[in-house]
Design a protein around this motif. Structure first.
Motif, short mmCIF file in Angstrom:
data_model
loop_
_atom_site.label_atom_id
_atom_site.label_comp_id
_atom_site.label_asym_id
_atom_site.label_seq_id
_atom_site.Cartn_x
_atom_site.Cartn_y
_atom_site.Cartn_z
N ALA A 180 6.31 4.97 8.87
CA ALA A 180 5.46 4.53 7.79
C ALA A 180 4.08 3.84 8.51
O ALA A 180 4.34 2.33 8.09
N ASN A 188 2.01 1.98 6.68
CA ASN A 188 2.34 1.21 4.84
C ASN A 188 1.33 0.38 4.32
O ASN A 188 0.96 -0.52 5.48
N ALA A 209 5.57 6.10 2.41
CA ALA A 209 5.13 4.92 2.43
C ALA A 209 6.63 4.27 2.34
O ALA A 209 7.81 5.26 2.08
N TYR A 210 6.42 2.78 3.27
CA TYR A 210 7.61 3.04 3.42
C TYR A 210 9.21 2.57 1.84
O TYR A 210 10.25 2.89 3.04
N ASP A 211 8.36 2.27 1.32
CA ASP A 211 9.30 2.69 0.07
C ASP A 211 10.00 3.68 -0.95
O ASP A 211 10.75 3.39 -0.99
N SER A 212 9.34 5.15 -0.05
CA SER A 212 9.56 5.93 -0.23
C SER A 212 10.76 7.15 0.98
O SER A 212 11.37 8.10 0.66
N GLN A 226 14.34 7.24 0.66
CA GLN A 226 15.06 8.07 -0.12
C GLN A 226 14.25 9.59 1.00
O GLN A 226 15.16 10.65 0.53
N ASP A 269 13.69 2.25 10.66
CA ASP A 269 14.12 0.63 10.01
C ASP A 269 15.38 0.52 10.57
O ASP A 269 16.59 1.79 10.15
N TRP A 329 18.61 1.22 8.77
CA TRP A 329 18.77 2.50 8.78
C TRP A 329 19.68 3.38 10.09
O TRP A 329 20.50 4.03 9.26
N SER A 359 23.38 -2.72 3.38
CA SER A 359 22.35 -3.83 2.44
C SER A 359 24.02 -4.32 1.47
O SER A 359 23.19 -5.46 0.48
#
Length: 426
Positions: free
Chosen positions: A45, A48, A81-84, A87, A105, A108, A388
């Motif tokens: 990303a 990003n 994209a980082y937010d994706s 997933q 990250d 992860w 998390s």
């Protein structure tokens, strides 16, 4: 239900590895792809938020340099994209369609290592220890899970104390607070001024870890299997109680407990609502656009009984267990540890993971030296696929201690008990 994945066995090559000018190794330690041209895929990303600088450095400078030094290996970078990205990785892992390499990250790594979809580099790369020895220990530790290391640090960051001359003048002090005792002196001076001593936005590990560790406490035992007896220690109770007292005195804003209406830290510090915050090297770029006349002062996290200890952030590079080109992928991993790669990315704001390059990095921005020094003692958060959930437990358990619903000791006992269950996999 936990999905199970089988990691293919790695072939460890015990031959010595010759380094070429690009910083890459011609030996692999994970098998050989040298008899044919190969393309390795790399997901990340870097772009990003529309950040073209980092992606351009990778695509226009670094990947071409690697490919020139390694004829027959092509690197296909795919920006997500980082937010994706999380997933996409999760879905791809379930479908068995992962890339060769991932810029992950650091939070992860335990999650995907637990699923069995990452290659244990400490086993499959014969020179892993030598490579890791060049990096900040706290950054290397973010790749550890159950005794193995699944990646190497790619870029890093940490949090330091940031203040301003205006805030120091308001508190009647000549320099940023160096210790918890200095903070207490500053707190006394700021009472009734309308300026908060310190501000942050959450009560998760990223936010409270510098306080916990600097105060001489820990989250868990060394094996990271038990929080009870550690998170709820007397040292941690004293540190959190200090913060609670400041909160109740109005010296920490309700932003910390998620209450609406509080000024964000990035605005509160330049507006002199807050005297200090803990934050990362990216803030210089934020303020250069919104508060051009603001001149932040960077300093180490104030030291308590545990010294000055902050938390490690950043990304790691990992190899997937399903990669068909592990030798080529390993060469690119080695390249990311080279001076060429690290300095080129430092130019874009990605802090180097190697102490030996800190002085050269500081020539780009003097404030980087504060972060480099802090990284020498910075530590990684709990290596758990449930990180998390651990963060959610911390926030939910500690918030009532600040708002008056429970005692600090009871909050820490509750959090420790719940985290014990998460660490055991229950």
């Amino acid at each position: 239900m936990k999905r199970s994945y089988k990691i293919g066995s790695a072939v460890v090559i015990a031959t010595s590895v010759a380094l070429i000018a690009s910083g890459c190794s011609t030996g692999a330690g994970t098998g050989s792809d040298s008899h044919k041209d190969v393309t390795i895929t790399f997901w990340g990303a870097y772009g990003n938020g529309g950040n073209s600088t980092q992606q351009d450095a990778l695509n226009k400078t670094l990947i071409p340099a690697f490919e020139k030094a390694n004829p027959g290996i092509t690197v296909k970078y795919v920006d997500v994209a980082y937010d994706s990205l999380l997933q996409k990785l999760t879905t791809s892992a379930a479908g068995g369609k992962l890339p060769d390499l991932v810029r992950a990250d650091l939070g992860w790594v335990p999650q995907f290592a637990d699923l069995g979809v990452l290659e244990p580099l400490s086993t499959s790369m014969s020179d892993y220890k030598a490579l890791a020895a060049k990096d900040y220990p706290g950054s290397v530790a973010t790749n550890r899970y159950k005794g193995e290391y699944y990646g190497l640090p790619l870029d890093t960051n940490t949090r330091v104390l940031i203040t301003s001359q205006q805030a120091l003048d308001k508190a009647g002090v000549s320099e940023p607070p160096k210790t918890f005792a200095d903070l207490k002196t500053m707190a006394t001076a700021l009472k009734g001024t309308g300026v908060s001593l310190w501000a942050d936005s959450k009560l998760e590990a990223w936010n409270i870890a510098p306080w916990i560790w600097s105060g001489g406490g820990e989250f868990t035992n060394k094996a990271e299997t038990k929080a009870t007896g550690y998170l709820n220690s007397a040292a941690n109770a004293a540190t959190i109680q200090m913060l609670v007292d400041w909160y109740k005195e109005g010296l920490i804003p309700n932003l910390l407990t998620g209450n609406s209406g509080a000024v964000a830290t990035q605005d509160g510090l330049p507006k002199n609502d807050y005297a200090t915050i803990f934050d990362g090297p990216w803030m210089a770029g934020v303020w250069s656009g919104s508060y051009k006349d603001f001149h932040p002062i960077y300093a180490p996290i104030p030291a308590g009984k545990g010294g000055s200890v902050s938390v490690v952030g950043g990304e790691d590079i990992v190899m997937t267990a399903s990669s068909a080109h592990k030798a080529a992928a390993a060469k690119f991993i080695r390249f990311t540890q080279s001076k060429q790669f690290q300095i080129e990315m430092a130019k874009t704001g990605q802090l180097t993971v190697q102490p030996r390059l800190a002085d050269q990095q500081a020539e780009m921005a003097a404030d980087y030296s504060v972060y480099s020094d802090q990284l020498k003692t910075a530590k990684s958060r709990i290596a758990s696929p449930n990180q998390s959930k651990i963060d959610a437990v911390l926030a939910a358990a500690l918030t009532p201690a600040f708002t008056g619903g429970t005692t600090v000791k009871a909050a820490l006992n509750s959090a420790a008990s719940q985290i014990d269950a998460l660490l055991s996999g229950d």
